[in-house]
Design a protein around this motif. Structure first.
Motif, PDB file in Angstrom:
ATOM      1  N   LEU A 181      -5.302   3.050  -0.064  1.00 18.10           N
ATOM      2  CA  LEU A 181      -4.120   2.281  -0.443  1.00 18.10           C
ATOM      3  C   LEU A 181      -4.314   0.830  -0.001  1.00 18.10           C
ATOM      4  CD1 LEU A 181      -1.412   4.836   0.679  1.00 18.10           C
ATOM      5  CD2 LEU A 181      -1.816   4.084  -1.677  1.00 18.10           C
ATOM      6  N   CYS A 182      -3.947  -0.090  -0.882  1.00 16.31           N
ATOM      7  CA  CYS A 182      -4.019  -1.520  -0.605  1.00 16.31           C
ATOM      8  C   CYS A 182      -2.634  -2.104  -0.868  1.00 16.31           C
ATOM      9  CB  CYS A 182      -5.065  -2.157  -1.507  1.00 16.31           C
ATOM     10  SG  CYS A 182      -5.341  -3.904  -1.167  1.00 16.31           S
ATOM     11  N   VAL A 183      -2.154  -2.951   0.028  1.00 15.66           N
ATOM     12  CA  VAL A 183      -0.810  -3.495  -0.118  1.00 15.66           C
ATOM     13  C   VAL A 183      -0.673  -4.218  -1.461  1.00 15.66           C
ATOM     14  CG1 VAL A 183      -1.210  -5.727   1.062  1.00 15.66           C
ATOM     15  CG2 VAL A 183       1.053  -4.666   1.102  1.00 15.66           C
ATOM     16  N   CYS A 190       3.382  -1.108  11.089  1.00 15.74           N
ATOM     17  CA  CYS A 190       3.172  -2.451  10.544  1.00 15.74           C
ATOM     18  C   CYS A 190       4.272  -3.395  11.010  1.00 15.74           C
ATOM     19  CB  CYS A 190       3.156  -2.408   9.015  1.00 15.74           C
ATOM     20  SG  CYS A 190       1.803  -1.447   8.324  1.00 15.74           S
ATOM     21  N   TYR A 235       2.191   0.186  -2.273  1.00 23.98           N
ATOM     22  CA  TYR A 235       0.773   0.231  -1.942  1.00 23.98           C
ATOM     23  C   TYR A 235       0.077   0.818  -3.151  1.00 23.98           C
ATOM     24  CZ  TYR A 235       1.164  -1.024   2.968  1.00 23.98           C
ATOM     25  OH  TYR A 235       1.370  -1.706   4.135  1.00 23.98           O
ATOM     26  N   CYS A 267       0.545  -3.985   6.719  1.00 23.76           N
ATOM     27  CA  CYS A 267      -0.822  -3.471   6.817  1.00 23.76           C
ATOM     28  C   CYS A 267      -1.471  -3.626   5.446  1.00 23.76           C
ATOM     29  CB  CYS A 267      -0.812  -2.003   7.218  1.00 23.76           C
ATOM     30  SG  CYS A 267       0.014  -1.700   8.788  1.00 23.76           S
ATOM     31  N   ILE A 268      -2.727  -3.986   5.432  1.00 28.54           N
ATOM     32  CA  ILE A 268      -3.385  -4.241   4.152  1.00 28.54           C
ATOM     33  C   ILE A 268      -3.980  -2.972   3.562  1.00 28.54           C
ATOM     34  CG2 ILE A 268      -5.250  -5.510   3.012  1.00 28.54           C
ATOM     35  CD1 ILE A 268      -4.711  -7.779   5.039  1.00 28.54           C
ATOM     36  N   HIS A 269      -4.681  -2.188   4.370  1.00 33.74           N
ATOM     37  CA  HIS A 269      -5.330  -0.969   3.879  1.00 33.74           C
ATOM     38  C   HIS A 269      -4.828   0.248   4.648  1.00 33.74           C
ATOM     39  CE1 HIS A 269      -8.434  -4.111   2.919  1.00 33.74           C
ATOM     40  NE2 HIS A 269      -8.183  -3.583   1.736  1.00 33.74           N
ATOM     41  N   ILE A 270      -4.616   1.343   3.922  1.00 38.92           N
ATOM     42  CA  ILE A 270      -4.228   2.618   4.527  1.00 38.92           C
ATOM     43  C   ILE A 270      -5.069   3.713   3.875  1.00 38.92           C
ATOM     44  CG2 ILE A 270      -2.378   4.291   4.905  1.00 38.92           C
ATOM     45  CD1 ILE A 270      -0.386   1.934   4.688  1.00 38.92           C
ATOM     46  N   CYS A 286       2.476   6.680   4.374  1.00 31.50           N
ATOM     47  CA  CYS A 286       2.007   6.418   3.007  1.00 31.50           C
ATOM     48  C   CYS A 286       0.804   7.280   2.642  1.00 31.50           C
ATOM     49  CB  CYS A 286       1.661   4.933   2.842  1.00 31.50           C
ATOM     50  SG  CYS A 286       3.084   3.839   2.860  1.00 31.50           S
ATOM     51  N   ASP A 299       7.076   2.415  -0.905  1.00 34.25           N
ATOM     52  CA  ASP A 299       7.284   2.560   0.537  1.00 34.25           C
ATOM     53  C   ASP A 299       8.504   1.734   0.923  1.00 34.25           C
ATOM     54  OD1 ASP A 299       6.999   2.872   3.304  1.00 34.25           O
ATOM     55  OD2 ASP A 299       5.375   1.397   3.445  1.00 34.25           O
ATOM     56  N   ALA A 330      -0.103   4.701  -6.948  1.00 35.16           N
ATOM     57  CA  ALA A 330       0.567   3.841  -5.979  1.00 35.16           C
ATOM     58  C   ALA A 330       1.566   4.679  -5.206  1.00 35.16           C
ATOM     59  CB  ALA A 330       1.288   2.698  -6.699  1.00 35.16           C
TER      60      ALA A 330
END
Length: 150
Positions: free
Chosen positions: A51-53, A96, A44, A62-65, A72, A119, A116
């Protein structure tokens, strides 16, 4: 587990192409094919304060965290490796992939700031012990030495 071998292999991939997108794609594959009992391995990336995948191997993610959310986001806020033996007992875990049972997340730095996280998930509880942590932290140190972010 031979931590030096996996870190050396990642280092070779980075020497061949240090641009983070290509390197992280190959390193995700290296991890998935080198370590048994994983169901997700990837990165990420910090982008726009969250965080973006990024490059990964496994089921869609999941795309955004947000920082502070899930394993994460917790690793980002704490700026340290987070090992979770049972994700179902981790407060705020983001599911996810429902097959995931344990997780390790390691921050990746550039110039002292988190850029980054690495994960890695497993369908087995207690999958990540001291040997895996040492191995994967050595791999991340290799990334921090060689990755190029532009």
């Amino acid at each position: 587990m031979n931590s030096l071998l996996l870190a050396d292999q990642a280092g070779e991939l980075l020497r061949e192409e240090p641009w983070y997108v290509s390197a992280f794609s190959n390193i995700s594959s290296l991890i998935m094919t080198s370590l048994p009992d994983l169901n997700w391995a990837g990165f990420y990336l910090m982008r726009g304060g969250m965080l973006c995948v990024g490059p990964f191997q496994g089921n869609p993610a999941c795309i955004h965290i947000l920082p502070g959310k899930g394993v994460c986001g917790t690793a980002v806020v704490r700026d340290e490796t987070v090992v979770v033996p049972d994700v179902h007992l981790f407060p705020g875990h983001i599911a996810c992939d429902s097959a995931s049972a344990s997780e390790i997340v390691i921050p990746v730095h550039e110039n002292g700031r988190v850029r980054a996280v690495l994960d890695i998930d497993s369908p087995l509880k207690d999958r990540f012990g001291a040997a895996e942590r040492e191995c994967l932290e050595a791999l991340v140190r290799e990334i921090e030495k060689q990755a190029r972010w532009d």
